[in-house]
Design a protein around this motif. Sequence first.
Motif, PDB file in Angstrom:
ATOM      1  N   ASN A 114       0.845  -1.181   0.000  1.00 57.00           N
ATOM      2  CA  ASN A 114       0.000   0.000   0.000  1.00 57.00           C
ATOM      3  C   ASN A 114       0.886   1.238   0.000  1.00 57.00           C
ATOM      4  O   ASN A 114       1.389   1.671   1.030  1.00 57.00           O
ATOM      5  CB  ASN A 114      -0.918  -0.011   1.224  1.00 57.00           C
ATOM      6  CG  ASN A 114      -2.006   1.049   1.130  1.00 57.00           C
ATOM      7  OD1 ASN A 114      -1.774   2.134   0.594  1.00 57.00           O
ATOM      8  ND2 ASN A 114      -3.187   0.724   1.624  1.00 57.00           N
ATOM      9  N   ASN A 156      -0.107   4.163   2.347  1.00 55.74           N
ATOM     10  CA  ASN A 156       0.323   4.057   3.745  1.00 55.74           C
ATOM     11  C   ASN A 156       1.756   4.527   3.917  1.00 55.74           C
ATOM     12  O   ASN A 156       2.085   5.237   4.869  1.00 55.74           O
ATOM     13  CB  ASN A 156       0.204   2.601   4.218  1.00 55.74           C
ATOM     14  CG  ASN A 156      -1.235   2.242   4.549  1.00 55.74           C
ATOM     15  OD1 ASN A 156      -2.120   3.087   4.516  1.00 55.74           O
ATOM     16  ND2 ASN A 156      -1.458   0.980   4.872  1.00 55.74           N
ATOM     17  N   GLN A 180      -4.113   5.408   8.766  1.00 53.22           N
ATOM     18  CA  GLN A 180      -3.071   4.882   7.884  1.00 53.22           C
ATOM     19  C   GLN A 180      -1.865   4.424   8.704  1.00 53.22           C
ATOM     20  O   GLN A 180      -1.287   3.363   8.438  1.00 53.22           O
ATOM     21  CB  GLN A 180      -2.635   5.962   6.880  1.00 53.22           C
ATOM     22  CG  GLN A 180      -3.736   6.452   5.952  1.00 53.22           C
ATOM     23  CD  GLN A 180      -4.034   5.445   4.837  1.00 53.22           C
ATOM     24  OE1 GLN A 180      -3.221   4.586   4.546  1.00 53.22           O
ATOM     25  NE2 GLN A 180      -5.205   5.565   4.260  1.00 53.22           N
ATOM     26  N   ARG A 224      -1.889   3.489  11.856  1.00 53.18           N
ATOM     27  CA  ARG A 224      -2.263   2.319  12.637  1.00 53.18           C
ATOM     28  C   ARG A 224      -2.230   1.054  11.771  1.00 53.18           C
ATOM     29  O   ARG A 224      -1.766  -0.008  12.213  1.00 53.18           O
ATOM     30  CB  ARG A 224      -3.650   2.526  13.235  1.00 53.18           C
ATOM     31  CG  ARG A 224      -4.027   1.450  14.272  1.00 53.18           C
ATOM     32  CD  ARG A 224      -5.404   1.700  14.856  1.00 53.18           C
ATOM     33  NE  ARG A 224      -5.540   3.080  15.320  1.00 53.18           N
ATOM     34  CZ  ARG A 224      -6.430   3.931  14.837  1.00 53.18           C
ATOM     35  NH1 ARG A 224      -7.260   3.563  13.880  1.00 53.18           N
ATOM     36  NH2 ARG A 224      -6.499   5.163  15.320  1.00 53.18           N
ATOM     37  N   GLN A 225      -2.703   1.173  10.539  1.00 53.52           N
ATOM     38  CA  GLN A 225      -2.678   0.014   9.635  1.00 53.52           C
ATOM     39  C   GLN A 225      -1.244  -0.431   9.369  1.00 53.52           C
ATOM     40  O   GLN A 225      -0.948  -1.626   9.350  1.00 53.52           O
ATOM     41  CB  GLN A 225      -3.377   0.370   8.317  1.00 53.52           C
ATOM     42  CG  GLN A 225      -4.872   0.536   8.437  1.00 53.52           C
ATOM     43  CD  GLN A 225      -5.502   1.015   7.137  1.00 53.52           C
ATOM     44  OE1 GLN A 225      -4.804   1.469   6.226  1.00 53.52           O
ATOM     45  NE2 GLN A 225      -6.826   0.918   7.060  1.00 53.52           N
ATOM     46  N   ASP A 281       0.141  -2.136  12.501  1.00 48.84           N
ATOM     47  CA  ASP A 281      -0.384  -3.491  12.633  1.00 48.84           C
ATOM     48  C   ASP A 281       0.301  -4.441  11.649  1.00 48.84           C
ATOM     49  O   ASP A 281       0.581  -5.595  11.967  1.00 48.84           O
ATOM     50  CB  ASP A 281      -1.893  -3.496  12.386  1.00 48.84           C
ATOM     51  CG  ASP A 281      -2.655  -2.775  13.489  1.00 48.84           C
ATOM     52  OD1 ASP A 281      -3.812  -2.391  13.254  1.00 48.84           O
ATOM     53  OD2 ASP A 281      -2.077  -2.596  14.589  1.00 48.84           O
TER      54      ASP A 281
END
Length: 312
Positions: A12, A15, A45, A47-48, A51
């Motif tokens: 991504n 991100n 973004q 946080r993704q 993770d």
Amino acid sequence: MSQQHLRQRIVNIRNLRVFLSVYELGSITLAAQTLNLTQPTVSIQLRQLTDLIGMPLYQVVGKKLIFTQAADTLAKYTNEIFDTMDRLEIDLANLREIKAGTLKVAVVTSAKYFIPHLLGSFCQTYPLVDIVLKVGNRQEMVERYHQGLDDIYLFSHLEPQMEPHSIQFLPNRLYPVAPKHHPLASQSHVEPKELLNYPWLSREPGSGTRFAIDAHFEKLNLQFTPKLVIESNEAIKHCVIAGMGLTILSEYALEDEPSTELAKLSIASFPIVTNWHIVKAPLKHQTPLSEAFIQHATDKQSHNKQGITSGE
């Protein structure tokens, strides 16, 4: 999370761009303003990405972001990714406009009759393009083809596996040839079987010309047995001029010979009609540059055959 899973999912770009903006500006608020996003969107973004990586990227101390070692490492490689993408975009843009690039072309030795004209006109159209030209006998070029060492290959006789990757682009007619004062030179019509009364000079087995000759005589139910095998069209022409025998050559290979030296013979069932083919490398993705060369070659054949000669 496994490294393989990470490589599959860390694709991504958005991100990464959001993270890099926050990292460089040191502020979620400033990054949101710069990217024209809301603060919650930027936080989501990040946080993704956190993770996905499985490690924290920053801590908030007071109102200041303190980035972790994981963030430092990610920023380093993210910059490298974007630098590479920028170079890729420039290179692809250049190729789309054929501004620059290197084209690797491999041809059999007999292509010397036309490849200089073809490459010369191509380079005039695209002056910033570099050409790497490999010339060799058929066996050498077939081996290069199987190894996928070049972008484009030129053959007159195709291997079966080459056919799906080939484009016919230049006719190549093969004529019986004799010295100017040979007895057959003055006859307006000669039957093929009469040719067997004379000695023959020919290219080596495996060459495109020899394959076409053998196949043609087989269709005529005649046995073609050359007296002398020579691996050079130029040497064959000089031997014919010297009276050592007859031969079969491309009409283009004869264009640079004085009309007083050699004569095309009027033989029933001749000329033998063959073609030159451009063959794409099956192991390589065709670039806009190689496609431009193919288009140039086929356009040139269609609109202006003058100045192009051939003979394998």
